[in-house]
Design a protein around this motif. Sequence first.
Motif, mmCIF file in Angstrom:
data_model
loop_
_atom_site.group_PDB
_atom_site.id
_atom_site.type_symbol
_atom_site.label_atom_id
_atom_site.label_comp_id
_atom_site.label_asym_id
_atom_site.label_seq_id
_atom_site.Cartn_x
_atom_site.Cartn_y
_atom_site.Cartn_z
ATOM 1 N N LEU A 36 14.525 -21.330 8.016
ATOM 2 C CA LEU A 36 14.538 -22.350 6.959
ATOM 3 C C LEU A 36 15.924 -22.972 6.787
ATOM 4 C CD1 LEU A 36 12.239 -20.560 4.368
ATOM 5 C CD2 LEU A 36 11.623 -22.307 6.036
ATOM 6 N N ASP A 37 16.916 -22.302 7.312
ATOM 7 C CA ASP A 37 18.276 -22.776 7.178
ATOM 8 C C ASP A 37 18.646 -23.771 8.282
ATOM 9 O OD1 ASP A 37 20.507 -22.603 5.572
ATOM 10 O OD2 ASP A 37 21.563 -21.329 7.028
ATOM 11 N N MET A 38 17.757 -23.909 9.255
ATOM 12 C CA MET A 38 18.091 -24.760 10.411
ATOM 13 C C MET A 38 17.509 -26.157 10.278
ATOM 14 S SD MET A 38 17.522 -22.522 13.816
ATOM 15 C CE MET A 38 16.918 -20.906 13.431
ATOM 16 N N SER A 39 18.191 -27.128 10.899
ATOM 17 C CA SER A 39 17.663 -28.496 10.938
ATOM 18 C C SER A 39 16.465 -28.516 11.885
ATOM 19 C CB SER A 39 18.735 -29.442 11.457
ATOM 20 O OG SER A 39 19.014 -29.157 12.812
ATOM 21 N N PRO A 40 15.583 -29.488 11.729
ATOM 22 C CA PRO A 40 14.401 -29.551 12.607
ATOM 23 C C PRO A 40 14.783 -29.560 14.084
ATOM 24 C CG PRO A 40 14.285 -31.256 10.916
ATOM 25 C CD PRO A 40 15.599 -30.573 10.743
ATOM 26 N N GLU A 41 15.858 -30.324 14.420
ATOM 27 C CA GLU A 41 16.210 -30.413 15.843
ATOM 28 C C GLU A 41 16.746 -29.078 16.367
ATOM 29 O OE1 GLU A 41 17.296 -32.314 13.405
ATOM 30 O OE2 GLU A 41 19.400 -32.914 13.588
ATOM 31 N N ASP A 42 17.467 -28.340 15.478
ATOM 32 C CA ASP A 42 17.962 -27.039 15.911
ATOM 33 C C ASP A 42 16.816 -26.049 16.096
ATOM 34 O OD1 ASP A 42 20.503 -27.847 16.172
ATOM 35 O OD2 ASP A 42 21.277 -26.886 14.350
ATOM 36 N N ARG A 43 15.809 -26.152 15.249
ATOM 37 C CA ARG A 43 14.644 -25.267 15.415
ATOM 38 C C ARG A 43 14.023 -25.513 16.783
ATOM 39 N NH1 ARG A 43 11.828 -25.245 9.401
ATOM 40 N NH2 ARG A 43 13.795 -25.503 8.279
ATOM 41 N N ALA A 44 13.911 -26.796 17.127
ATOM 42 C CA ALA A 44 13.334 -27.143 18.426
ATOM 43 C C ALA A 44 14.212 -26.600 19.545
ATOM 44 C CB ALA A 44 13.191 -28.650 18.548
ATOM 45 N N ARG A 45 15.524 -26.758 19.372
ATOM 46 C CA ARG A 45 16.466 -26.304 20.393
ATOM 47 C C ARG A 45 16.454 -24.784 20.528
ATOM 48 N NH1 ARG A 45 21.019 -30.307 17.873
ATOM 49 N NH2 ARG A 45 20.216 -32.251 18.736
ATOM 50 N N GLU A 46 16.112 -24.111 19.421
ATOM 51 C CA GLU A 46 16.013 -22.647 19.451
ATOM 52 C C GLU A 46 14.709 -22.197 20.092
ATOM 53 O OE1 GLU A 46 17.924 -20.072 18.559
ATOM 54 O OE2 GLU A 46 19.658 -21.195 17.826
#
Lengths: 486, 251
Positions: free
Chosen positions: B68-78
């Motif tokens: 929940l702490d991550m930006s949408p793009e970072d979630r995708a990148r993760e």
Amino acid sequence: MAEQNDILEEHISSEYKYGFSSDIETETAPPGLSEDIVRFISAKKNEPEWMLEYRLKAYRHWKTMEEPRYWAHLQYPEINFQNIIYYAAPKQKPELKDLSEVDPELLATFEKLGISLEEQKRLTGVQSNIAIDAVIDSVSVKTTFKEVLAEKGIVFCSFSEAVQEHPELIKKYMGSVVPYTDNFYAALNAAVFSDGSFCYIPKGVRCPMELSTYFRINTSGTGQFERTLIVADEHSYVSYLEGCTAPMRDENQLHAAVVEIVSHKNAEVKYSTVQNWYPGDKNGKGGIYNFVTKRGICLEENSKISWTQVETGSSITWKYPSVILKGDNSVGEFYSVAVTNNYQQADTGTKMTHIGKNTRSTIISKGISAGHSNNSYRGLVRINKGAKNARNFSQCDSLLMGPLCGAHTFPYIEIKDKSAVVEHEATTSKIGEDQIFYCKQRGIDTEKAIRLIVNGYCKEVFNQLPMEFAVEAQKLLAVSLEGSVG
Amino acid sequence: MLSIKNLRAGIEGKEIIKGFNLEVKAGEVHAIMGPNGSGKSTLSNILAGREDYLVSSGEVSFNGKDLLDMSPEDRAREGLFLAFQYPIEIPGVSNINFLKTAINEIRAYKGLGPMEAKDFLKLIKEKQALVELQGSLAGRSVNEGFSGGEKKRNEIFQMAVLEPTLAILDETDSGLDIDALRIVANGVNKLRSADRSFIVITHYQRLLDYIVPDFVHVLYDGVIVKSGTKELALELEEKGYDWIKKEVVEA
Ligand SMILES: Nc1ncnc2c1ncn2[C@@H]1O[C@H](COP(=O)(O)OP(=O)(O)OP(=O)(O)O)[C@@H](O)[C@H]1O
Ligand SMILES: [Mg+2]
């Protein structure tokens, strides 16, 4: 969206890259306009009598005209024409033999702009294959590749030089497409124009490289009034590029250019512009007033003129590159991307006048508005009586970024011949949160997402640009827009 | 891999997810079923990071990180991928260009340089074959003018190219014809591996014949009200949701 607003903020406040001004020694006329100033300019340029006569006629006509203010969808304070400097030129010896004679500060200026005036001999293959005429303030300072072109009989030089060296061509064609009586700014230009480019492609010659003029306003308080004339003789082809920038200044500077194109039988002229005059700051202070008349004529059969423009700069743009389709089977095209941000205003479009039989025109206009800006498409498609089987297809799309900007479309159609087929499509869309989220979900951040979406939207127009220019245009678009979604 | 604890979230002041719990381990396939409007897409959107939704409480950890702490793009990148229930059109942007941008963004996040053009092309070809996507579709603008089924298949194609560790498929099966359903399911099955997990949202047991889930959950009014194995899906197919709703009311 907080994050998007942050990016918006960051980008709007991002500096105009070309906003520096250079310390080049210049010679300027006193501000204001009179017959004396017109004579002064003409004398400075050692012009023949006929040229001075032409300027004076234009000046006298201009004095009888009124500044057009109300028909376009634009708002700006009254311009005081007596406050403008009509002539500014880098001080240097006339007739430069080679680059070593050019003021180093001036060379540095162009280097900073990413334009090399060195003639890169085409060793690496992909290196600059563009002949450049560099115009700073009012004067052409250097034209590259002249000799290579001359071998093919192509004339590519500054307008002033053409007046001296090719008076018969200038007399024949200057004002033949845009007469000085055409409009207020065309008259003003004809009276005081200082320089610009001239290009003549002889019969049957396909110009082996892109020809390009690079305009730069440098001196404060000056207006820039350049004139470009392109003549493509029978069965010839030329692709011409125009680029421009200006320093950041708090004042508004006037740019009133005239471009005329003549395309003879079976000839084709492609004219591409990437307009990046200083647009003013984020509060709308400063910036260039870009009031330009561009028109081409397809004089004889099977001729073609194609305008492609990417308009990102200027505080106000007022510009309608047009084609008169006189020859039978001639073709006119207009591809445009106009971007406005902050407090920029653009009223741009085209006029296609069908006179010959089986003439065809295509208009693709993509407007993008962001910030508090206003972006209007204004176009006229006229099919004259006797223009049998004329066809036009127009598509005008507007993209809105954020809630505070405006997009307007004013398509005018006049059909005097029943055989005409005219199609018009228009759309207005917003960059969707959905599209941006979709990109982000694939790992693409907001900034890149917007770049991707906007470039996609402009693709049909970018496809028309020569490769190097298309890349340039995409970058420029990114700079003017990224993050402008609110 | 993914651990959701007591998640409460909603939109415009309306709570939609009302205390949601789920553990997904590496390599597992979880199916989520549930009546229309029960919050399935909302859940996937929240996991993907759609900003419109407000999370009021709860925790979500993804590969040990606070999702929940991550930006949408970072979630995708993760490594989180959402196959959208309604894929979005991006006119003028080719699928290929879109995917190239995405891949290189993900690589940049991991400290890698852009992928070589020839490696990229090879990857595209390979994945295209995997989901039997016509070459012409890959070259066209993202989803523009695609049929409903083509859009869904394109989502799976993108998933195959991006190789996520957790893929959420939101009703990827609806709108697919029988052949396409089989192809999509095959594609997913080929991508199943010990370190890749799936959350498959569907209304139809049929899909689960092809993609056999380890667990089936029923979402109702924002909470999981029943969990089981693939037999639960069969039972639902037979009896509908009424009996579950009744159980909930009685409880
Ligand atoms: N933006 C919104 N504004 C208001 N209510 C919303 C919004 N988005 C979703 N909802 C509501 O949240 C509830 C859950 O919607 P959601 O799309 O998650 O359901 P779903 O389980 O995916 O349904 P379906 O099976 O039909 O796809 C619905 O009642 C829906 O109307
Ligand atoms: Mg749903």
